[in-house]
Each structure stands twice: as C-alpha cells, then as structure tokens.
Design a protein around this motif. Sequence first.
Motif, PDB file in Angstrom:
ATOM      1  N   ARG A  82      39.851  45.445  28.917  1.00  0.00           N
ATOM      2  CA  ARG A  82      39.024  46.606  28.584  1.00  0.00           C
ATOM      3  C   ARG A  82      38.809  46.832  27.238  1.00  0.00           C
ATOM      4  O   ARG A  82      37.730  47.176  26.826  1.00  0.00           O
ATOM      5  CB  ARG A  82      39.591  47.842  29.417  1.00  0.00           C
ATOM      6  N   TRP A  85      36.123  44.684  25.676  1.00  0.00           N
ATOM      7  CA  TRP A  85      34.702  44.571  26.534  1.00  0.00           C
ATOM      8  C   TRP A  85      33.705  44.772  25.851  1.00  0.00           C
ATOM      9  O   TRP A  85      32.688  43.753  25.655  1.00  0.00           O
ATOM     10  CB  TRP A  85      34.699  45.423  27.724  1.00  0.00           C
ATOM     11  N   ASP A  86      33.624  45.560  24.713  1.00  0.00           N
ATOM     12  CA  ASP A  86      32.429  45.653  23.743  1.00  0.00           C
ATOM     13  C   ASP A  86      32.248  44.509  23.114  1.00  0.00           C
ATOM     14  O   ASP A  86      31.216  44.104  22.957  1.00  0.00           O
ATOM     15  CB  ASP A  86      32.387  46.970  22.814  1.00  0.00           C
ATOM     16  N   ARG A  89      31.377  41.512  25.352  1.00  0.00           N
ATOM     17  CA  ARG A  89      29.675  41.671  25.731  1.00  0.00           C
ATOM     18  C   ARG A  89      28.718  41.333  24.635  1.00  0.00           C
ATOM     19  O   ARG A  89      27.863  40.674  24.871  1.00  0.00           O
ATOM     20  CB  ARG A  89      29.334  43.321  26.218  1.00  0.00           C
ATOM     21  N   ARG A  90      29.074  41.803  23.648  1.00  0.00           N
ATOM     22  CA  ARG A  90      28.228  41.471  22.438  1.00  0.00           C
ATOM     23  C   ARG A  90      28.216  39.911  21.986  1.00  0.00           C
ATOM     24  O   ARG A  90      27.097  39.212  21.870  1.00  0.00           O
ATOM     25  CB  ARG A  90      28.827  42.114  21.010  1.00  0.00           C
ATOM     26  N   GLN A 127      38.204  43.063  16.449  1.00  0.00           N
ATOM     27  CA  GLN A 127      37.468  44.151  16.402  1.00  0.00           C
ATOM     28  C   GLN A 127      38.458  45.441  16.192  1.00  0.00           C
ATOM     29  O   GLN A 127      39.112  45.429  17.131  1.00  0.00           O
ATOM     30  CB  GLN A 127      36.243  44.603  17.316  1.00  0.00           C
ATOM     31  N   GLY A 131      35.449  49.850  14.630  1.00  0.00           N
ATOM     32  CA  GLY A 131      34.360  48.970  14.954  1.00  0.00           C
ATOM     33  C   GLY A 131      33.999  47.596  13.859  1.00  0.00           C
ATOM     34  O   GLY A 131      32.997  46.879  14.141  1.00  0.00           O
ATOM     35  N   THR A 150      29.033  44.092  10.874  1.00  0.00           N
ATOM     36  CA  THR A 150      28.604  43.903  12.219  1.00  0.00           C
ATOM     37  C   THR A 150      27.201  43.267  12.433  1.00  0.00           C
ATOM     38  O   THR A 150      27.061  42.689  13.146  1.00  0.00           O
ATOM     39  CB  THR A 150      28.625  45.384  12.632  1.00  0.00           C
TER      40      THR A 150
END
Length: 167
Positions: A82, A85-86, A89-90, A127, A131, A150
């Motif tokens: 989890r 996940w960000d 997904r990216r 990451q 961020g 980013t």
Amino acid sequence: MATEERLFRLGVHIPDFRWEIGATGDLGLLVEAVAAWREGLPFDVLAARFPFMDLDELAGDLARGEPAASQWSALLSTEYYRRQWDLLRRLHSDGVLRRMFPTVSHGAVRLRVEALDAAGRQVLVHQDDGGRHEVRRVGVPEDVWTEVPTGDLIAYLRAALTEECGR
C-alpha cells in the motif's frame, strides 16, 4: 522442507523475486514435475498430472515470456505494498514502464527490463513521505541515488531503462 511434516516445496525464482507454486511430501513426484516443466509440458497438462502445483497467472505469464502484467496486478492489489501504490500506479500508467518487471524491496520499486536477467538494465525508485523521488541504476558502478524532480521522473526512468543510457 517443512518443520511439521516431510514436505518439499516447489518455487519459481526470478533474480530478487521468488514465489511458491506447490508442495508435496513425495520427492520423486516433485522431481518429475520439475523435469516436465523444464521439458515444456503445457500448463494444463502439468496441472492435471501434478495436482500439488498451483500454476497461477504469474507462472503462466512467465512461461509465455510475459510476466510483467500479472506482477503489476499483484503489486497494485496487495495490501502489503500500500505504501508504494501511488508510485506503482504512476509508473504503471506509462506504456513503456508498464512492460518492465516490477518488484518492491526495502520500500523501493525495482523495474527490470528483462525479468530473468539479474545483470540487465534495471533501476530502483524510492519515493519518500514528502513525495520526492530518488533513482539509482542497478549494476552501474558509478551510479548513486539521484533525486529526480517529480515532473521528470517518467522520462528519466525511460532513458535509464532503454538503450539511450548507453549501458
């Protein structure tokens, strides 16, 4: 071997990644299954002949030479990952990076061009909670963790994982 009973486990190993696909108390049967797999017996025949084997989607994708799709799916749906996940997904949203074989180790996402090539082109992407992204090309002796803005992350990774990086 299992601790409670005589049990031999069968697994598939990709460098830095391993998953179990079955277990049996019959060592001879296990050896037969490995030999049949190596001979290229179709998965439906393997499953019928060796019912202890759990030939999941990832094993099938690996046999077809396309293990990345089911690995992405597993990472993006497993609660254990989890925190990543960000980032996952990216990376998965990019058509080029989606073809790379992903794993997660020590909080960093590893993207490997060839799933079975431990010495091939690959990167680690971390990451942090703020961020920010850090990237390191694995196997490049002079490479160190590099902070990547980013907005530049996808282009940077594409370059590092393709022939453009001159590796």
